[in-house]
Design an enzyme around this catalytic site. Sequence first.
Site, PDB file in Angstrom:
ATOM      1  N   GLU A  90     -46.733   1.719  64.974  1.00  0.00           N
ATOM      2  CA  GLU A  90     -47.332   0.402  64.799  1.00  0.00           C
ATOM      3  C   GLU A  90     -48.113   0.287  63.508  1.00  0.00           C
ATOM      4  O   GLU A  90     -48.650   1.268  62.999  1.00  0.00           O
ATOM      5  CB  GLU A  90     -48.267   0.101  65.960  1.00  0.00           C
ATOM      6  CG  GLU A  90     -47.489  -0.185  67.208  1.00  0.00           C
ATOM      7  CD  GLU A  90     -48.354  -0.822  68.262  1.00  0.00           C
ATOM      8  OE1 GLU A  90     -47.796  -1.473  69.140  1.00  0.00           O
ATOM      9  OE2 GLU A  90     -49.583  -0.672  68.204  1.00  0.00           O
ATOM     10  N   CYS A 104     -53.590  -1.794  58.430  1.00  0.00           N
ATOM     11  CA  CYS A 104     -53.954  -0.555  59.113  1.00  0.00           C
ATOM     12  C   CYS A 104     -52.635   0.153  59.422  1.00  0.00           C
ATOM     13  O   CYS A 104     -51.804  -0.388  60.148  1.00  0.00           O
ATOM     14  CB  CYS A 104     -54.723  -0.887  60.392  1.00  0.00           C
ATOM     15  SG  CYS A 104     -55.079   0.554  61.408  1.00  0.00           S
ATOM     16  N   CYS A 111     -49.848  11.562  68.196  1.00  0.00           N
ATOM     17  CA  CYS A 111     -50.888  12.358  67.541  1.00  0.00           C
ATOM     18  C   CYS A 111     -51.122  13.615  68.365  1.00  0.00           C
ATOM     19  O   CYS A 111     -51.079  13.584  69.592  1.00  0.00           O
ATOM     20  CB  CYS A 111     -52.193  11.567  67.432  1.00  0.00           C
ATOM     21  SG  CYS A 111     -53.484  12.457  66.525  1.00  0.00           S
ATOM     22  N   CYS A 115     -57.615  13.160  71.421  1.00  0.00           N
ATOM     23  CA  CYS A 115     -58.917  12.545  71.733  1.00  0.00           C
ATOM     24  C   CYS A 115     -58.760  11.740  73.026  1.00  0.00           C
ATOM     25  O   CYS A 115     -57.830  10.948  73.153  1.00  0.00           O
ATOM     26  CB  CYS A 115     -59.382  11.659  70.585  1.00  0.00           C
ATOM     27  SG  CYS A 115     -59.391  12.542  69.012  1.00  0.00           S
TER      28      CYS A 115
HETATM   29 FE1  SF4 Z   1     -55.347  11.152  66.910  1.00  0.00          FE
HETATM   30 FE2  SF4 Z   1     -57.824  11.282  67.850  1.00  0.00          FE
HETATM   31 FE3  SF4 Z   1     -57.271   9.708  65.727  1.00  0.00          FE
HETATM   32 FE4  SF4 Z   1     -56.370   9.097  68.212  1.00  0.00          FE
HETATM   33  S1  SF4 Z   1     -58.490   9.164  67.544  1.00  0.00           S
HETATM   34  S2  SF4 Z   1     -55.216   9.009  66.315  1.00  0.00           S
HETATM   35  S3  SF4 Z   1     -55.949  11.142  69.062  1.00  0.00           S
HETATM   36  S4  SF4 Z   1     -57.120  11.949  65.865  1.00  0.00           S
END
Ligand code: SF4
Length: 350
Positions: A90, A104, A111, A115
């Site tokens: 996205e 953005c 990822c 998190c």
């Molecule tokens: Fe990756 Fe953490 Fe950033 Fe989300 S917040 S994109 S999980 S590094």
Amino acid sequence: MINLYELDLDALGKLLAEWGEPRFRAKQIWSWLYEHRVSAVSQMKNLPRTLIERLESETQLGTLQVAAEEVSADGTVKRLYRLRDGQLIEAVLMIYDDDRRTACISTQAGCAMGCVFCATGQMGFARHLTATEIFEQALLFARDLEGQGERLSNVVFMGMGEPFHNYEAALVAVRRLMDDLGIGARHITVSTVGLVPQILRFADEGLQVKLAISLHAATDEERDVLLPVNKRWPLEKLMEACHTYIEKTGRRISFEWTAIQGENDTLEQAQALGKLLKGMLCHVNIIPLNPTGGFELGPSATERIDRFAAALAGYGVTATVRVRRGIDINAGCGQLKSAVIRSRDIPGGA
Ligand code: SF4
Ligand code: SAH
């Protein structure tokens, strides 16, 4: 098919030489691509018909396919792109009342950082994007804006993925935004969850690009819970790298703080953060948590955020609360996954 956006001016020149075209054609095409930002080869008006036809049959302008697009009540545009191998990513365009037009963009499909409050983190890692795939997301918005007589002014690397986990490609994309799209370094922000070796490397790049660090917690105990990466690069190491970065570059760091009710918005966390950042060349951006399916806690109430910011001010640390944008279309920070899931219903979707 050759992706024209993947070629630098030299490579474009070589291709055209192979085709028996005069040297100046490369510069002409380059100017159509990046100055006029045309969306089709047929718009390259000063090229001979035969060359246009050959370009049309053997090349393409980018490989990202728009799989879905949504426009939020505040004008935010969220695009879902399908990559060549079917991966979905996205990109979001934010329209502000002034002339700012901010893209953005994503650096990875998924990822690996995990998190707990982030939708992208919850989906796991699929693959790195290439530099061209990263750059193209901004270019496509720039192209559309050009058609409306507007310019893309800012780019933030805050979409899906961790830019510093895909360091080389992200940096190539940064340089292309500057060189090919003419976006000033100071209008580009790279956000990282805190990969220490890459922060140190970034400090040596000699770029005026802004750096944002996703902090979210001011004690290891709290940060370990929210950001698994903290176990690898705990706060002490992270802050050491931040100090080195500031010393080397003379640049201010933005610390991102996703405010989670009852979790990291306590007075204790505010005080710990105040102590951590006191005297440092930095600023804190507080972002109320955006809801995601895989995390049960909610955003901090306004009074709690105000109390948090006031406590920080007591340490001389400045903070602003970031305006939430595009929430109604799940285009806010950390919300990018829900739409990816929904896209499975799109015909041809992965
Ligand atoms: Fe990756 Fe953490 Fe950033 Fe989300 S917040 S994109 S999980 S590094
Ligand atoms: N991987 C990089 C950049 C992408 S995330 C990073 O983590 O910095 C961009 C920002 O959105 C980060 O500060 C991230 O912590 C934040 N974010 C993630 N999920 C969020 C959520 N649900 N609500 C608000 N902010 C979130």
